[in-house]
Design a protein around this motif. Structure first.
Motif, PDB file in Angstrom:
ATOM      1  N   ALA A  62      -2.501  11.248  -0.863  1.00 45.15           N
ATOM      2  CA  ALA A  62      -2.398  10.891   0.550  1.00 45.15           C
ATOM      3  C   ALA A  62      -2.908   9.476   0.754  1.00 45.15           C
ATOM      4  O   ALA A  62      -3.715   8.976  -0.025  1.00 45.15           O
ATOM      5  CB  ALA A  62      -3.197  11.873   1.398  1.00 45.15           C
ATOM      6  N   LEU A  63      -2.438   8.869   1.819  1.00 47.18           N
ATOM      7  CA  LEU A  63      -2.842   7.510   2.172  1.00 47.18           C
ATOM      8  C   LEU A  63      -3.654   7.552   3.450  1.00 47.18           C
ATOM      9  O   LEU A  63      -3.197   8.075   4.470  1.00 47.18           O
ATOM     10  CB  LEU A  63      -1.597   6.629   2.373  1.00 47.18           C
ATOM     11  N   GLY A  64      -4.867   7.013   3.396  1.00 46.14           N
ATOM     12  CA  GLY A  64      -5.719   6.880   4.573  1.00 46.14           C
ATOM     13  C   GLY A  64      -6.159   5.435   4.694  1.00 46.14           C
ATOM     14  O   GLY A  64      -6.635   4.852   3.723  1.00 46.14           O
ATOM     15  N   THR A  78       0.824  -1.192   0.000  1.00 46.70           N
ATOM     16  CA  THR A  78       0.000   0.000   0.000  1.00 46.70           C
ATOM     17  C   THR A  78       0.867   1.255   0.000  1.00 46.70           C
ATOM     18  O   THR A  78       0.615   2.177  -0.755  1.00 46.70           O
ATOM     19  CB  THR A  78      -0.935  -0.017   1.219  1.00 46.70           C
ATOM     20  N   ARG A  79       1.882   1.252   0.837  1.00 46.68           N
ATOM     21  CA  ARG A  79       2.768   2.424   0.865  1.00 46.68           C
ATOM     22  C   ARG A  79       3.569   2.530  -0.440  1.00 46.68           C
ATOM     23  O   ARG A  79       3.840   3.636  -0.905  1.00 46.68           O
ATOM     24  CB  ARG A  79       3.668   2.378   2.089  1.00 46.68           C
ATOM     25  N   ASP A  80       3.927   1.388  -1.027  1.00 53.37           N
ATOM     26  CA  ASP A  80       4.615   1.414  -2.321  1.00 53.37           C
ATOM     27  C   ASP A  80       3.707   2.018  -3.392  1.00 53.37           C
ATOM     28  O   ASP A  80       4.175   2.747  -4.279  1.00 53.37           O
ATOM     29  CB  ASP A  80       5.045   0.008  -2.741  1.00 53.37           C
ATOM     30  N   GLN A  81       2.424   1.729  -3.327  1.00 52.93           N
ATOM     31  CA  GLN A  81       1.481   2.301  -4.284  1.00 52.93           C
ATOM     32  C   GLN A  81       1.372   3.810  -4.093  1.00 52.93           C
ATOM     33  O   GLN A  81       1.273   4.560  -5.068  1.00 52.93           O
ATOM     34  CB  GLN A  81       0.121   1.624  -4.156  1.00 52.93           C
ATOM     35  N   LEU A  82       1.417   4.262  -2.847  1.00 51.93           N
ATOM     36  CA  LEU A  82       1.402   5.697  -2.569  1.00 51.93           C
ATOM     37  C   LEU A  82       2.616   6.368  -3.212  1.00 51.93           C
ATOM     38  O   LEU A  82       2.486   7.383  -3.899  1.00 51.93           O
ATOM     39  CB  LEU A  82       1.398   5.941  -1.058  1.00 51.93           C
ATOM     40  N   VAL A  83       3.785   5.786  -3.006  1.00 51.92           N
ATOM     41  CA  VAL A  83       5.020   6.331  -3.579  1.00 51.92           C
ATOM     42  C   VAL A  83       4.932   6.352  -5.109  1.00 51.92           C
ATOM     43  O   VAL A  83       5.296   7.346  -5.752  1.00 51.92           O
ATOM     44  CB  VAL A  83       6.244   5.522  -3.097  1.00 51.92           C
ATOM     45  N   ALA A  84       4.420   5.277  -5.692  1.00 48.24           N
ATOM     46  CA  ALA A  84       4.303   5.204  -7.154  1.00 48.24           C
ATOM     47  C   ALA A  84       3.321   6.246  -7.685  1.00 48.24           C
ATOM     48  O   ALA A  84       3.586   6.881  -8.717  1.00 48.24           O
ATOM     49  CB  ALA A  84       3.883   3.800  -7.571  1.00 48.24           C
ATOM     50  N   LEU A  85       2.198   6.427  -7.015  1.00 46.75           N
ATOM     51  CA  LEU A  85       1.232   7.445  -7.458  1.00 46.75           C
ATOM     52  C   LEU A  85       1.822   8.843  -7.359  1.00 46.75           C
ATOM     53  O   LEU A  85       1.634   9.673  -8.246  1.00 46.75           O
ATOM     54  CB  LEU A  85      -0.059   7.352  -6.634  1.00 46.75           C
ATOM     55  N   ARG A  86       2.542   9.112  -6.274  1.00 45.98           N
ATOM     56  CA  ARG A  86       3.165  10.433  -6.138  1.00 45.98           C
ATOM     57  C   ARG A  86       4.184  10.671  -7.246  1.00 45.98           C
ATOM     58  O   ARG A  86       4.278  11.778  -7.780  1.00 45.98           O
ATOM     59  CB  ARG A  86       3.810  10.567  -4.760  1.00 45.98           C
ATOM     60  N   ALA A  87       4.928   9.641  -7.604  1.00 47.13           N
ATOM     61  CA  ALA A  87       5.915   9.780  -8.676  1.00 47.13           C
ATOM     62  C   ALA A  87       5.238   9.981 -10.028  1.00 47.13           C
ATOM     63  O   ALA A  87       5.722  10.738 -10.872  1.00 47.13           O
ATOM     64  CB  ALA A  87       6.822   8.552  -8.713  1.00 47.13           C
ATOM     65  N   TRP A 136      -5.555   1.040  10.361  1.00 51.53           N
ATOM     66  CA  TRP A 136      -4.270   1.398  10.950  1.00 51.53           C
ATOM     67  C   TRP A 136      -3.862   2.774  10.477  1.00 51.53           C
ATOM     68  O   TRP A 136      -4.471   3.343   9.594  1.00 51.53           O
ATOM     69  CB  TRP A 136      -3.217   0.345  10.580  1.00 51.53           C
ATOM     70  N   ARG A 137      -2.806   3.273  11.074  1.00 56.37           N
ATOM     71  CA  ARG A 137      -2.282   4.585  10.711  1.00 56.37           C
ATOM     72  C   ARG A 137      -1.595   4.545   9.351  1.00 56.37           C
ATOM     73  O   ARG A 137      -0.953   3.542   9.063  1.00 56.37           O
ATOM     74  CB  ARG A 137      -1.266   5.035  11.765  1.00 56.37           C
ATOM     75  N   PRO A 138      -1.668   5.580   8.597  1.00 56.67           N
ATOM     76  CA  PRO A 138      -2.418   6.811   8.813  1.00 56.67           C
ATOM     77  C   PRO A 138      -3.913   6.593   8.559  1.00 56.67           C
ATOM     78  O   PRO A 138      -4.291   5.921   7.593  1.00 56.67           O
ATOM     79  CB  PRO A 138      -1.824   7.781   7.795  1.00 56.67           C
ATOM     80  N   TRP A 139      -4.708   7.102   9.450  1.00 57.52           N
ATOM     81  CA  TRP A 139      -6.161   6.946   9.355  1.00 57.52           C
ATOM     82  C   TRP A 139      -6.709   7.799   8.211  1.00 57.52           C
ATOM     83  O   TRP A 139      -6.051   8.718   7.727  1.00 57.52           O
ATOM     84  CB  TRP A 139      -6.825   7.359  10.672  1.00 57.52           C
ATOM     85  N   ASN A 140      -7.947   7.519   7.829  1.00 61.24           N
ATOM     86  CA  ASN A 140      -8.608   8.324   6.796  1.00 61.24           C
ATOM     87  C   ASN A 140      -8.598   9.801   7.176  1.00 61.24           C
ATOM     88  O   ASN A 140      -8.342  10.660   6.337  1.00 61.24           O
ATOM     89  CB  ASN A 140     -10.049   7.853   6.585  1.00 61.24           C
ATOM     90  N   ARG A 141      -8.874  10.105   8.439  1.00 61.25           N
ATOM     91  CA  ARG A 141      -8.916  11.514   8.867  1.00 61.25           C
ATOM     92  C   ARG A 141      -7.557  12.186   8.683  1.00 61.25           C
ATOM     93  O   ARG A 141      -7.478  13.368   8.383  1.00 61.25           O
ATOM     94  CB  ARG A 141      -9.412  11.628  10.313  1.00 61.25           C
TER      95      ARG A 141
END
Length: 109
Positions: free
Chosen positions: A18-20, A1-10, A24-29
């Motif tokens: 942002a990742l929600g 999931t965090r790898d997907q965040l990094v890929a989308l940002r790139a 677990w953390r980071p929460w949606n809020r």
């Protein structure tokens, strides 16, 4: 999931991503607060579960909406599910082919 965040940002330079998470953390809020701080007025949710079911998919969206505060971006319609996307299916098949190991026979079977 965090790898997907990094890929989308790139892949989307200059676009706040942002990742929600629901469990677990980071929460949606937290993600919504991050987007609000970046000046976003609206956000497109991307549910990373590839399948679409009311019990899972809709619950993610409902919980994201419930996490919104008055200053958080409004949520636009979610990115569509990927369960039947040819690229997703091909990626899954490639992964299975690459990780396939020969079956071993166990004594006593």
């Amino acid at each position: 999931t965090r790898d997907q965040l990094v890929a989308l940002r790139a892949a989307l330079p200059g676009v706040p991503v942002a990742l929600g998470l629901r469990h677990w953390r980071p929460w949606n809020r937290d993600a919504l607060a991050e987007l609000a701080a970046a000046g976003c007025a609206a956000a497109v949710p991307v549910v990373l579960a590839p399948h679409q079911s009311g019990a899972g998919w809709q619950r993610y969206l409902d919980e994201a909406e419930a996490a919104r505060t008055p200053d958080a971006p409004r949520l636009l319609p979610a990115f569509p599910a990927l369960h039947d996307d040819p690229g997703f299916i091909a990626g899954c098949a490639d992964h299975l082919r690459r990780d396939r190991r020969p079956a071993r026979r166990h004594d006593g079977d």
